[in-house]
Write a protein that holds these residues in place. Structure first.
Motif, mmCIF file in Angstrom:
data_model
loop_
_atom_site.group_PDB
_atom_site.id
_atom_site.type_symbol
_atom_site.label_atom_id
_atom_site.label_comp_id
_atom_site.label_asym_id
_atom_site.label_seq_id
_atom_site.Cartn_x
_atom_site.Cartn_y
_atom_site.Cartn_z
ATOM 1 N N ARG A 34 -32.530 -5.116 -44.583
ATOM 2 C CA ARG A 34 -33.079 -4.155 -45.540
ATOM 3 C C ARG A 34 -32.595 -2.732 -45.269
ATOM 4 O O ARG A 34 -33.042 -1.786 -45.905
ATOM 5 N N GLY A 35 -31.734 -2.565 -44.283
ATOM 6 C CA GLY A 35 -31.165 -1.257 -43.994
ATOM 7 C C GLY A 35 -32.092 -0.332 -43.232
ATOM 8 O O GLY A 35 -31.916 0.884 -43.268
ATOM 9 N N TYR A 36 -33.077 -0.891 -42.536
ATOM 10 C CA TYR A 36 -34.001 -0.069 -41.759
ATOM 11 C C TYR A 36 -33.641 -0.154 -40.282
ATOM 12 O O TYR A 36 -33.524 -1.241 -39.720
ATOM 13 N N ASN A 37 -33.473 1.004 -39.676
ATOM 14 C CA ASN A 37 -33.139 1.069 -38.270
ATOM 15 C C ASN A 37 -34.403 0.904 -37.432
ATOM 16 O O ASN A 37 -35.424 1.524 -37.711
ATOM 17 N N ILE A 38 -34.326 0.077 -36.415
ATOM 18 C CA ILE A 38 -35.434 -0.051 -35.472
ATOM 19 C C ILE A 38 -35.260 1.068 -34.451
ATOM 20 O O ILE A 38 -34.285 1.112 -33.722
ATOM 21 N N GLU A 39 -36.205 1.987 -34.438
ATOM 22 C CA GLU A 39 -36.132 3.144 -33.541
ATOM 23 C C GLU A 39 -36.425 2.750 -32.096
ATOM 24 O O GLU A 39 -35.851 3.290 -31.156
ATOM 25 N N SER A 40 -37.337 1.803 -31.918
ATOM 26 C CA SER A 40 -37.738 1.375 -30.580
ATOM 27 C C SER A 40 -38.116 -0.091 -30.645
ATOM 28 O O SER A 40 -38.750 -0.537 -31.602
ATOM 29 N N LEU A 41 -37.716 -0.849 -29.607
ATOM 30 C CA LEU A 41 -38.014 -2.269 -29.565
ATOM 31 C C LEU A 41 -38.213 -2.677 -28.107
ATOM 32 O O LEU A 41 -37.357 -2.415 -27.269
ATOM 33 N N VAL A 42 -39.370 -3.249 -27.825
ATOM 34 C CA VAL A 42 -39.677 -3.722 -26.475
ATOM 35 C C VAL A 42 -40.205 -5.139 -26.595
ATOM 36 O O VAL A 42 -41.039 -5.418 -27.459
ATOM 37 N N VAL A 43 -39.704 -6.029 -25.739
ATOM 38 C CA VAL A 43 -40.112 -7.434 -25.761
ATOM 39 C C VAL A 43 -40.471 -7.869 -24.355
ATOM 40 O O VAL A 43 -39.780 -7.513 -23.400
ATOM 41 N N GLY A 44 -41.514 -8.654 -24.239
ATOM 42 C CA GLY A 44 -41.876 -9.221 -22.946
ATOM 43 C C GLY A 44 -42.895 -10.326 -23.115
ATOM 44 O O GLY A 44 -43.581 -10.417 -24.138
ATOM 45 N N GLU A 45 -42.971 -11.165 -22.090
ATOM 46 C CA GLU A 45 -43.970 -12.230 -22.096
ATOM 47 C C GLU A 45 -45.366 -11.625 -22.094
ATOM 48 O O GLU A 45 -45.589 -10.542 -21.575
ATOM 49 N N THR A 46 -46.309 -12.383 -22.645
ATOM 50 C CA THR A 46 -47.718 -11.970 -22.628
ATOM 51 C C THR A 46 -48.408 -12.696 -21.474
ATOM 52 O O THR A 46 -47.748 -13.265 -20.604
ATOM 53 N N GLU A 47 -49.727 -12.699 -21.517
ATOM 54 C CA GLU A 47 -50.486 -13.418 -20.495
ATOM 55 C C GLU A 47 -50.221 -14.923 -20.553
ATOM 56 O O GLU A 47 -50.465 -15.643 -19.591
ATOM 57 N N GLU A 48 -49.671 -15.379 -21.680
ATOM 58 C CA GLU A 48 -49.256 -16.779 -21.829
ATOM 59 C C GLU A 48 -47.732 -16.811 -21.830
ATOM 60 O O GLU A 48 -47.100 -16.186 -22.683
ATOM 61 N N ARG A 49 -47.139 -17.550 -20.919
ATOM 62 C CA ARG A 49 -45.676 -17.572 -20.763
ATOM 63 C C ARG A 49 -44.950 -18.080 -22.009
ATOM 64 O O ARG A 49 -43.790 -17.771 -22.217
ATOM 65 N N THR A 50 -45.621 -18.832 -22.852
ATOM 66 C CA THR A 50 -44.982 -19.390 -24.048
ATOM 67 C C THR A 50 -44.997 -18.419 -25.216
ATOM 68 O O THR A 50 -44.451 -18.722 -26.276
ATOM 69 N N ILE A 51 -45.641 -17.261 -25.033
ATOM 70 C CA ILE A 51 -45.761 -16.271 -26.108
ATOM 71 C C ILE A 51 -45.196 -14.934 -25.628
ATOM 72 O O ILE A 51 -45.489 -14.480 -24.529
ATOM 73 N N SER A 52 -44.372 -14.311 -26.476
ATOM 74 C CA SER A 52 -43.853 -12.969 -26.204
ATOM 75 C C SER A 52 -44.439 -11.994 -27.211
ATOM 76 O O SER A 52 -44.798 -12.369 -28.322
ATOM 77 N N ARG A 53 -44.505 -10.748 -26.805
ATOM 78 C CA ARG A 53 -44.967 -9.672 -27.690
ATOM 79 C C ARG A 53 -43.792 -8.744 -27.930
ATOM 80 O O ARG A 53 -43.140 -8.289 -26.998
#
Length: 167
Positions: A34-53
């Protein structure tokens, strides 16, 4: 929430996804198409290893963000999408910054970093590496205060954010 001309707003999205290869690429791709720049992006596991935030900061009007959120929710691996822009949140960024510092500048930099509750994590012959965490304003202020010494290298994370309270 910050507003600019034309109804563009910086939105902070919290996206819970299954922790699988390719999910991040598909999420980011929805914004890119859609032509939108992501200014900031952070990814990591949550308290459940099978789920990331994934925490994203993207500038766009409310309609486009709502549309992208709906499309994200249609992705099989996406568990939940929440626009936390209007919520009471705790947010932090991390900064590592290497500055020129001979023996004569070190004491001044140490005192300055004390004010910001930051710490020196490496001392070289002609440089120091500072580690700092805080909101965007604090990180910008640290960078500004260290610029006169000579910034050799700088790296910072994007925003991580969590809604306050029991939500």
């Amino acid at each position: 929430m910050k507003c600019w001309g034309g109804g563009l707003v910086k939105h902070t999205l919290a996206v819970l996804v299954e922790n699988r290869p390719g999910v991040l690429s598909r999420v980011a791709g929805l914004f890119a198409r859609r032509g939108y720049n992501i200014e900031s992006l952070v990814v990591g596991e949550t308290e459940e290893r099978t789920i990331s935030r994934i925490t994203l900061v993207v500038e766009g009007d409310d309609r486009v963000i709502e549309q992208v959120s709906k499309q994200l929710n249609k992705q099989v691996e996406v568990i939940k999408v929440q626009d936390i822009t209007q919520e009471e949140i705790v947010e932090r960024q991390m900064l590592l910054i290497k500055v020129t510092a001979g023996p004569e500048e070190r004491q001044e930099i140490l005192q300055l970093m004390d004010v910001f509750r930051s710490r020196i994590i490496d001392i070289g012959r002609r440089s120091l590496i500072v580690e700092a965490t805080g909101d965007e304003g604090k990180i910008e202020a640290i960078i500004h205060s260290l610029r006169p010494f000579g910034i050799q290298e700088l790296v910072r994370t994007g925003k991580v954010a969590m809604v306050r309270g029991s939500k």
